[in-house]
Write an enzyme that holds these catalytic residues in place. Structure first.
Site, PDB file in Angstrom:
ATOM      1  N   ALA A 248     -28.932  49.361 120.999  1.00 52.55           N
ATOM      2  CA  ALA A 248     -30.143  48.628 120.621  1.00 52.55           C
ATOM      3  C   ALA A 248     -31.364  49.539 120.467  1.00 52.55           C
ATOM      4  CB  ALA A 248     -30.424  47.521 121.628  1.00 52.55           C
TER       5      ALA A 248
ATOM      6  N   ASN B 116     -24.504  56.739 118.482  1.00 53.58           N
ATOM      7  CA  ASN B 116     -24.691  55.292 118.384  1.00 53.58           C
ATOM      8  C   ASN B 116     -25.757  54.941 119.425  1.00 53.58           C
ATOM      9  OD1 ASN B 116     -24.653  52.525 118.470  1.00 53.58           O
ATOM     10  ND2 ASN B 116     -22.418  52.344 118.395  1.00 53.58           N
TER      11      ASN B 116
ATOM     12  N   ARG C 117     -26.052  40.819 110.554  1.00 51.41           N
ATOM     13  CA  ARG C 117     -26.206  40.093 111.811  1.00 51.41           C
ATOM     14  C   ARG C 117     -27.658  39.602 111.901  1.00 51.41           C
ATOM     15  NH1 ARG C 117     -23.897  43.762 116.533  1.00 51.41           N
ATOM     16  NH2 ARG C 117     -24.181  41.801 117.670  1.00 51.41           N
TER      17      ARG C 117
ATOM     18  N   ARG D 160     -17.079  43.677 125.936  1.00 49.00           N
ATOM     19  CA  ARG D 160     -18.328  43.105 125.423  1.00 49.00           C
ATOM     20  C   ARG D 160     -18.091  42.532 124.024  1.00 49.00           C
ATOM     21  NH1 ARG D 160     -23.079  46.972 122.960  1.00 49.00           N
ATOM     22  NH2 ARG D 160     -24.546  45.311 122.438  1.00 49.00           N
TER      23      ARG D 160
HETATM   24  C1  DQA Z   1     -24.503  48.653 117.763  1.00 52.06           C
HETATM   25  C2  DQA Z   1     -25.378  47.609 117.070  1.00 52.06           C
HETATM   26  C3  DQA Z   1     -26.654  47.396 117.843  1.00 52.06           C
HETATM   27  O1  DQA Z   1     -27.451  46.429 117.189  1.00 52.06           O
HETATM   28  C4  DQA Z   1     -26.358  46.888 119.225  1.00 52.06           C
HETATM   29  O2  DQA Z   1     -27.543  46.737 119.964  1.00 52.06           O
HETATM   30  C5  DQA Z   1     -25.386  47.742 119.955  1.00 52.06           C
HETATM   31  C6  DQA Z   1     -24.240  48.299 119.215  1.00 52.06           C
HETATM   32  C7  DQA Z   1     -23.139  48.801 117.067  1.00 52.06           C
HETATM   33  O3  DQA Z   1     -22.449  49.758 117.391  1.00 52.06           O
HETATM   34  O4  DQA Z   1     -22.747  47.979 116.237  1.00 52.06           O
HETATM   35  O5  DQA Z   1     -25.468  47.932 121.151  1.00 52.06           O
HETATM   36  O6  DQA Z   1     -25.155  49.903 117.676  1.00 52.06           O
END
Ligand code: DQA
Length: 381
Positions: free
Chosen positions: A70, A67, A100, A12
């Site tokens: 989103a 983590n 970002r 990804r």
């Molecule tokens: C994330 C950042 C988030 O905004 C994103 O939706 C992810 C990954 C990161 O690890 O940088 O899925 O948490």
């Protein structure tokens, strides 16, 4: 714990999340944990309710690294679950969520987490695990010293009666907000074990409102705030040593040149950026100096004169400068000439250039280099 779409890392958006797969990440996490004597369980789900159930069933853990993907940006349900289980939780993001799309800057979980690590790539998971282990190793009190989110510090107190000498710890990371005070956690724990009260402080950094003026102001406020809680914690405010690493070494040296309410009695500068013009010429940290000073030396020689330690000699307090000769982030040559010049200008300087040593060993209690560093710091008390 990893949330939605993190099962796809490796393929990804590799330009954002890198090429490591989830399976490889989990294996690395297990080994990083083992390195610091911890055992971990890994879990990933794309479903909010499953993540919440997993948090609930993790109540007996000593900590959680999550983590939320989103969900970070809008799941109050995950936020509440973290709060409900009440165990130290670190929020982690692989990417720099502050650099970002604007909606990624919002986190609804940060306020219930003990730390947020972002923008360091997958090595951030190692740092998050280490942070939890350091928290468990020694009691820590997080104290707010000002109104901004970054105006906080971690106070650790040694055993036994005071008044305790104080080490103010200033972390490195080229003044950028992807680096934070967790980088000095284990150094703080080791110094505290040795009898120092440690005040490991955060401050505004590039990307989060920092820059030479705002950052210097925060550091001064963090040091000044010792006056507010010194008595209650039996701190010896006549023995306050600033210990800084890399760009934090720059901040420590600059802080010592100011005479605030709490004067600095000595500086331990570890791989410091003691000369901003030389560092600018070397282009260190992807032109970090220009980002920090907000000008090049050609645009504003005055600013460099004000912000560069080598231009503000003598510093006026005993200096310990240590640099590894294999440092590939801040060249040792900068410290060599800084230390020489400081001595010429009348400062008391101890300079050690450690053979075969890089940048991070100087703050890692597991290394030989740290043993030398800490022995010298102990002499400054
Ligand atoms: C994330 C950042 C988030 O905004 C994103 O939706 C992810 C990954 C990161 O690890 O940088 O899925 O948490």
């Amino acid at each position: 714990m990893n949330g939605p779409n993190l099962n796809l890392i490796g393929t990804r958006s590799p330009e954002i999340y890198g090429s490591t797969s989830l399976e490889e990440l989990n294996a690395s996490c297990r080994s990083w944990a083992a390195d610091v004597g911890a055992t971990i369980e890994t879990y990933q789900s794309n479903h909010e309710g499953d993540l919440i159930d997993k948090l609930h069933s993790s109540r007996d853990a000593d900590g959680v690294v999550i983590n939320p993907g989103a969900f970070t940006h809008y799941s109050y349900a995950i936020r509440d679950a973290i709060e409900a289980i009440g165990i130290p939780t670190v929020e982690i993001h692989i990417s720099n969520v502050r650099d970002r799309e604007p909606w990624r800057r919002i986190s609804v979980v940060s306020d219930v987490c003990v730390a947020t690590v972002f923008g360091r790539g997958i090595i951030g998971y190692r740092d998050a695990i280490r942070h939890l282990v350091a928290r468990a190793a020694w009691p820590v009190e997080t104290i707010r010293y000002g109104p901004d989110p970054d105006n906080v510090g971690d106070l650790r107190l040694p055993r036994g009666p005071g008044p305790h000498p104080v080490a103010v710890l200033l972390h490195g990371g080229f003044w950028r907000d992807t680096a934070a005070r967790d980088l000095l956690d284990s150094a703080a724990v080791d110094l505290t074990r040795r009898g120092w009260a440690t005040w490991n402080v955060e401050f505004a950094r590039i990307g989060g409102g920092g820059g030479w003026r705002a950052t210097t102001k925060d550091v001064a406020a963090a040091i000044g705030s010792l006056a507010d809680f010194a008595e209650g914690h039996d701190l010896d405010i006549d023995r306050v040593v600033a210990v800084g690493h890399g760009s934090g070494g720059h901040l420590a040296l600059q802080a010592a040149t100011r005479t605030g309410e709490i004067p600095i009695s000595a500086v331990a500068a570890l791989a410091p950026i003691g000369d901003l013009e030389a560092a600018h010429r070397a282009g260190i940290g992807s032109d970090a100096v220009d980002a920090f000073v907000l000008r090049t030396p050609e645009q504003s020689p005055e600013r460099y004169a004000a912000a560069s330690p080598i231009r503000n000699l003598p510093i006026g307090v005993p200096l310990l400068v240590v640099h590894g000769d294999e440092d590939d982030r801040v060249p040792a040559a900068i410290s060599r000439s800084f230390a020489g010049r400081a001595a010429d200008e009348g400062d008391t300087v101890i300079y050690h250039e450690l053979e075969g040593v890089g940048h991070d060993e100087l703050i890692d209690p597991a290394t030989h280099a740290w043993a030398q560093v800490v022995e010298e710091i102990d002499r400054l008390r």
